[in-house]
Write an enzyme that holds these catalytic residues in place. Structure first.
Site, PDB file in Angstrom:
ATOM      1  N   GLY A 122      29.357  31.697  38.944  1.00 27.74           N
ATOM      2  CA  GLY A 122      27.955  31.343  38.743  1.00 27.74           C
ATOM      3  C   GLY A 122      27.328  30.631  39.926  1.00 27.74           C
ATOM      4  O   GLY A 122      27.957  30.462  40.989  1.00 27.74           O
ATOM      5  N   LYS A 133      37.027  46.037  34.433  1.00 22.77           N
ATOM      6  CA  LYS A 133      37.858  44.889  34.090  1.00 22.77           C
ATOM      7  C   LYS A 133      39.180  45.024  34.826  1.00 22.77           C
ATOM      8  O   LYS A 133      39.605  46.122  35.166  1.00 22.77           O
ATOM      9  CB  LYS A 133      38.146  44.878  32.576  1.00 22.77           C
ATOM     10  CG  LYS A 133      37.008  44.386  31.709  1.00 22.77           C
ATOM     11  CD  LYS A 133      37.373  44.494  30.245  1.00 22.77           C
ATOM     12  CE  LYS A 133      38.591  43.673  29.885  1.00 22.77           C
ATOM     13  NZ  LYS A 133      38.335  42.216  29.952  1.00 22.77           N
ATOM     14  N   GLY A 170      42.403  35.796  31.077  1.00 24.95           N
ATOM     15  CA  GLY A 170      43.804  36.158  31.191  1.00 24.95           C
ATOM     16  C   GLY A 170      44.065  37.643  31.341  1.00 24.95           C
ATOM     17  O   GLY A 170      45.075  38.163  30.863  1.00 24.95           O
ATOM     18  N   CYS A 198      46.297  37.363  41.177  1.00 27.45           N
ATOM     19  CA  CYS A 198      47.176  37.338  40.008  1.00 27.45           C
ATOM     20  C   CYS A 198      48.445  36.529  40.301  1.00 27.45           C
ATOM     21  O   CYS A 198      48.937  36.513  41.424  1.00 27.45           O
ATOM     22  CB  CYS A 198      47.569  38.756  39.616  1.00 27.45           C
ATOM     23  SG  CYS A 198      46.186  39.759  39.075  1.00 27.45           S
TER      24      CYS A 198
END
Length: 302
Positions: A217, A45, A72, A130
């Site tokens: 996806g 992550k 987030g 980011c």
């Protein structure tokens, strides 16, 4: 030596598959379903210097051909990752790629400096999608000059191999890739999610509190493939392909378009056994084509 083994950024991968950041957690949650060691690498992550709670409201929204997310960068922070999570990840039997994010330059650099001494981390994936809070929230990777700047600074504080993860929302993704390469990036990974949205027609308002979210996806695969192909023709450093990959054919297409390795992301939510199925499909393809190593197809369509 396995026919599927590849070398990427100086590391030997057992196969060209990596679990994409944000879709595999830190690997532990999948151990009850299959052995994560079958995957060539796991991208963590997104990790930031300080813990983040993530976005409020709805965070996941399924579309007809993909997934919208507004997580987030929820994560426990660099210290918890190093001391609480990484020791367990080190037992998963595969390469660990630390995906690093931040909202200021200093937060990036401090996190990278701490990770530099973490032996279990094999490489860095620098997430420049980011928002830069000191630049009004615009992503670090939108402009080539900013991509160059953050990459150059990051390379000064880490000795680990580093690939820079590019946003498809950049003004010119090829120019951003070239900027990252010239700043010292060892490799490039692309693409991150596409900016998109959904509307709750009953409430007559956007689904997400942040209004816009990231689309992943099958819907993004043809566009991601095109962006990778363009980038592979422009840069010399190795590339990790990302975007809607869910089958062996998808992997083969991305590798033929110039990717040395790939990341499989949201497909695992639909089918947690997708990695094993892809590997079986790659074996079948290689047998049929008489290939000695999967790397033989890299760039075949350039």
């Amino acid at each position: 030596m396995s026919k599927l083994s590849v070398d990427f950024l100086g590391l030997s991968w057992k196969n060209p598959l990596a679990a994409a950041s944000g879709t595999f957690g830190f690997g532990e949650s999948y151990k009850s379903l299959f052995d994560p060691s079958i995957i060539g690498a796991i991208c963590t992550k997104g990790i930031t210097l300080e813990p983040k709670e993530g976005n409020s409201g709805i965070r996941i929204w399924e579309t007809e051909s993909g997934l919208l997310n507004s997580i987030g960068l929820e994560n426990p922070g660099i210290d918890s990752f190093i001391y609480d999570i990484l020791p367990e990840m080190g037992n998963l039997g595969t390469i660990i790629i630390a995906n690093v994010g931040g909202d200021t330059v200093d937060s990036y650099l401090l996190a990278l400096d701490i990770l530099n001494s973490a032996d279990d981390v094999g490489m860095i994936e620098l997430n420049i999608s980011c928002p830069n809070v000191k630049a009004g929230g615009m992503a670090f990777g939108v402009h080539p000059k900013d991509a160059y700047w953050i990459t150059q600074l990051a390379k000064q504080v880490t000795d680990k191999p580093m690939m820079v993860k590019l946003s498809p929302n950049a003004y010119d993704i090829t120019e951003c890739a070239l900027a990252a390469e010239s700043a010292g990036a060892d490799g490039i990974s692309l693409v991150n999610t596409f900016q998109a949205m959904a509307i709750d027609i009953a409430a007559r308002k956007p689904v997400f509190d942040n209004v816009y979210a990231g689309l992943s996806g099958p819907a993004i695969k043809p566009i991601a493939l095109r962006m990778l192909h363009q980038t592979a023709k422009a840069v010399s450093v190795p590339i990790c392909g990302i975007g809607g990959i869910s089958s062996a054919q998808d992997v083969i297409e991305f590798m033929m378009a110039g990717a040395s390795v790939v990341q499989v992301g949201s497909a695992v939510f639909k089918d947690p056994y997708v990695y094993g199925k892809i590997l079986a499909g790659l074996d079948e393809f290689m047998e049929k084509e008489g290939l000695h190593n999967i790397s033989e197809i890299v760039g075949a369509a350039l």
